[in-house]
Design a protein around this motif. Structure first.
Motif, short mmCIF file in Angstrom:
data_model
loop_
_atom_site.label_atom_id
_atom_site.label_comp_id
_atom_site.label_asym_id
_atom_site.label_seq_id
_atom_site.Cartn_x
_atom_site.Cartn_y
_atom_site.Cartn_z
N PHE A 78 0.81 -1.22 0.00
CA PHE A 78 0.00 0.00 0.00
C PHE A 78 0.85 1.27 0.00
O PHE A 78 0.37 2.33 -0.39
N ARG B 102 -1.34 2.96 -7.72
CA ARG B 102 -2.24 3.26 -6.60
C ARG B 102 -3.19 4.36 -7.04
O ARG B 102 -2.77 5.34 -7.66
N TYR C 262 -8.95 4.18 -1.45
CA TYR C 262 -7.51 4.00 -1.70
C TYR C 262 -7.26 2.57 -2.18
O TYR C 262 -7.35 1.62 -1.41
N CYS D 202 -4.98 -0.30 -4.45
CA CYS D 202 -3.74 -0.76 -5.09
C CYS D 202 -4.16 -1.66 -6.25
O CYS D 202 -4.79 -2.69 -6.04
#
Length: 151
Positions: A40, A77, A111, A113
């Motif tokens: 992350f 990301r 958020y 990935c």
């Protein structure tokens, strides 16, 4: 979980900020490990990469040392304006990326990935991200790795 899965510390220090994460890795023996998650915060490490790790007294567990064999997976990301797990354009955009062949993990619904398998061209994905005006970054390879002359 399988017996040969272990947690490995990834530590990223940016100025006074320190980010620590502990993804799963498969112990391949002889100090070699295969990453089983998407990092992350850490850069230049992607799903499936084989890396070395050593026990760290400071961390009191295994800590990443270096990548030994890149898997060919790439990682970007994305930070969405709204949660990508609710109906709306963010969910549609994430679904489009999955339809291209990507997979993802999220620390939260905003958020994400995005894992890009070796058979998917990074440029195809980044073109989509740019054309949809998404907030994203290169993670593996990192921007600095891709464009070392821009430093």
């Amino acid at each position: 979980m399988e017996d040969n899965l272990v947690k490995v510390v990834l530590r990223l220090e940016e100025g006074e900020d320190v980010y620590v994460e502990t993804p799963w890795a498969t112990d391949l023996g002889d100090g070699r490990y295969r990453l089983e998650n998407c990092p992350f915060y850490f850069y230049d490490l992607a799903y499936g990469d084989i890396f070395s790790a050593e026990y760290s007294e400071e961390e009191e567990r295994l800590a990443f040392v270096k990548v030994l064999e890149p898997s060919g997976h790439k990682l970007v990301r994305i930070i969405f304006e709204n949660p990508a797990d609710e109906d709306g354009k963010e969910k549609e955009q994430l679904d489009s990326l999955v339809a291209m062949g990507c997979t993802y993990e999220g620390t939260n619904p905003k958020y994400i990935c995005l894992d890009i398998p070796p058979e998917i061209e990074l440029g195809k994905v980044t073109e989509y991200l740019i054309s949809n005006e998404l907030n994203w970054e290169h993670a593996a390879p990192s921007y600095d790795t891709l464009y070392p002359e821009s430093e």
